[in-house]
Design an enzyme around this catalytic site. Sequence first.
Site, PDB file in Angstrom:
ATOM      1  CB  SER A 103       2.772 -14.521   5.725  1.00 44.07           C
ATOM      2  OG  SER A 103       3.852 -13.719   5.262  1.00 44.07           O
ATOM      3  CG  HIS A 157       2.791  -2.141  11.599  1.00 39.27           C
ATOM      4  ND1 HIS A 157       3.904  -2.372  10.817  1.00 39.27           N
ATOM      5  CD2 HIS A 157       1.907  -3.120  11.309  1.00 39.27           C
ATOM      6  CE1 HIS A 157       3.681  -3.448  10.070  1.00 39.27           C
ATOM      7  NE2 HIS A 157       2.483  -3.923  10.347  1.00 39.27           N
ATOM      8  CD  GLU A 170       1.331  -7.273  12.343  1.00 37.86           C
ATOM      9  OE1 GLU A 170       0.404  -7.590  11.598  1.00 37.86           O
ATOM     10  OE2 GLU A 170       2.060  -6.276  12.139  1.00 37.86           O
ATOM     11  N   GLY A 195       5.070 -10.031   5.263  1.00 39.53           N
ATOM     12  CA  GLY A 195       5.323  -9.828   3.842  1.00 39.53           C
ATOM     13  C   GLY A 195       6.332 -10.794   3.256  1.00 39.53           C
ATOM     14  CG  ASN A 215      -1.571  -2.347   8.116  1.00 43.21           C
ATOM     15  OD1 ASN A 215      -1.785  -1.275   7.542  1.00 43.21           O
ATOM     16  ND2 ASN A 215      -0.424  -2.625   8.712  1.00 43.21           N
ATOM     17  CD1 TRP A 216      -6.077  -2.913   3.030  1.00 40.49           C
ATOM     18  CD2 TRP A 216      -7.037  -1.095   2.139  1.00 40.49           C
ATOM     19  NE1 TRP A 216      -7.329  -3.262   2.602  1.00 40.49           N
ATOM     20  CE2 TRP A 216      -7.942  -2.165   2.050  1.00 40.49           C
ATOM     21  CE3 TRP A 216      -7.419   0.161   1.651  1.00 40.49           C
ATOM     22  CZ2 TRP A 216      -9.210  -2.033   1.481  1.00 40.49           C
ATOM     23  CZ3 TRP A 216      -8.675   0.308   1.088  1.00 40.49           C
ATOM     24  CH2 TRP A 216      -9.555  -0.786   0.998  1.00 40.49           C
ATOM     25  CE  LYS A 217       1.781  -4.124   6.227  1.00 42.16           C
ATOM     26  NZ  LYS A 217       2.905  -5.049   6.315  1.00 42.16           N
ATOM     27  N   GLY A 277      -1.934  -7.933   6.026  1.00 38.46           N
ATOM     28  CA  GLY A 277      -1.411  -6.970   5.067  1.00 38.46           C
ATOM     29  C   GLY A 277      -1.802  -7.354   3.654  1.00 38.46           C
ATOM     30  N   GLY A 278      -0.882  -8.002   2.947  1.00 27.36           N
ATOM     31  CA  GLY A 278      -1.045  -8.308   1.523  1.00 27.36           C
ATOM     32  C   GLY A 278      -2.380  -8.928   1.139  1.00 27.36           C
ATOM     33  CD  GLU A 335       5.311  -2.580   7.451  1.00 27.42           C
ATOM     34  OE1 GLU A 335       4.365  -1.812   7.187  1.00 27.42           O
ATOM     35  OE2 GLU A 335       5.298  -3.799   7.163  1.00 27.42           O
TER      36      GLU A 335
HETATM   37  P1  13P Z   1       1.426  -9.352   5.563  1.00 31.32           P
HETATM   38  O1  13P Z   1       0.074  -9.977   5.840  1.00 31.32           O
HETATM   39  O2  13P Z   1       1.556  -8.771   4.205  1.00 31.32           O
HETATM   40  O3  13P Z   1       2.541 -10.287   5.953  1.00 31.32           O
HETATM   41  O4  13P Z   1       1.546  -8.083   6.586  1.00 31.32           O
HETATM   42  C1  13P Z   1       1.312  -8.273   7.928  1.00 31.32           C
HETATM   43  C2  13P Z   1       1.240  -6.940   8.594  1.00 31.32           C
HETATM   44  O5  13P Z   1       2.234  -6.268   8.760  1.00 31.32           O
HETATM   45  C3  13P Z   1      -0.085  -6.455   9.012  1.00 31.32           C
HETATM   46  O6  13P Z   1       0.016  -5.348   9.849  1.00 31.32           O
END
Ligand code: 13P
Length: 250
Positions: free
Chosen positions: A213, A95, A167, A173, A9-11, A234-235, A97
């Site tokens: 993470s 999600h 999640e 993050g 998920n590149w956000k 994510g990251g 967010e």
């Molecule tokens: P991180 O892997 O950066 O913690 O993000 C997780 C996430 O929200 C994936 O959708």
Amino acid sequence: MRQPIIAGNWKMHKTGPETQEFMTQFLPLVAGVEHCEIVLCPPYTALSVIAAASQGTNIAFGAQNMHWELQGAFTGEVSAGMLKAAGCKYVILGHSERREYFGESDAVVNRKVKTALANALLPILCVGEKLEHREAGSTQQVVKGQLLGSLAGIAAVDVSKMVLAYEPIWAIGTGRTATSSDAEEVIAFIRAEVGALVGSAAAEAVRIQYGGSVKPDNAAELMAMPNIDGALVGGASLEPASFAKLVRYK
Ligand code: 13P
């Protein structure tokens, strides 16, 4: 046997040219990987770049959100049909967010899940508790509420095709991963709740990811858990070598 699914998920990261650069480096690193499905979810503006670069490869892709209506006066929104026509197989829905910063309720997420399924897009439906819920011991209650709300009225056959992602918000993050046994415990609970909702066949078929993470060095331990069928990353999905290493956790 559920095929593991590892999704990036590149956000709100990467332009089209940056996406092209990522693909040029990433594709050779994951060529021949068959033990898991690899999915990339870039911003909308990079979908066409991924569509072109992933043709004929082992990479599927998806979007990070969509509207519940098929078309209309919804400035700034994108529909299921548009995503399907762009080549998306998946769409991340609910999600944390989106829930936190854009006010998406379970009822909204539920409408989106229904629209996605009706348009042959597979939802990656996210649920997860806040730190305060975990500390108050209400993780299961919160996750169950999100599941029941988001999956209301969805038939077993559709649920079995979906991907769920657990999640925990406090692990996103933050570098703070749930321990593999904590993640397994909640994911086993989610599978049991899916069973209670739509029956054991769908519960056995549905793939459930862990997200929060996930890094190359903790992926193997998480993926070894019997109910964890993948990761939503994510990251660590933003850098080709890191994401390739994570995908090759085995
Ligand atoms: P991180 O892997 O950066 O913690 O993000 C997780 C996430 O929200 C994936 O959708």
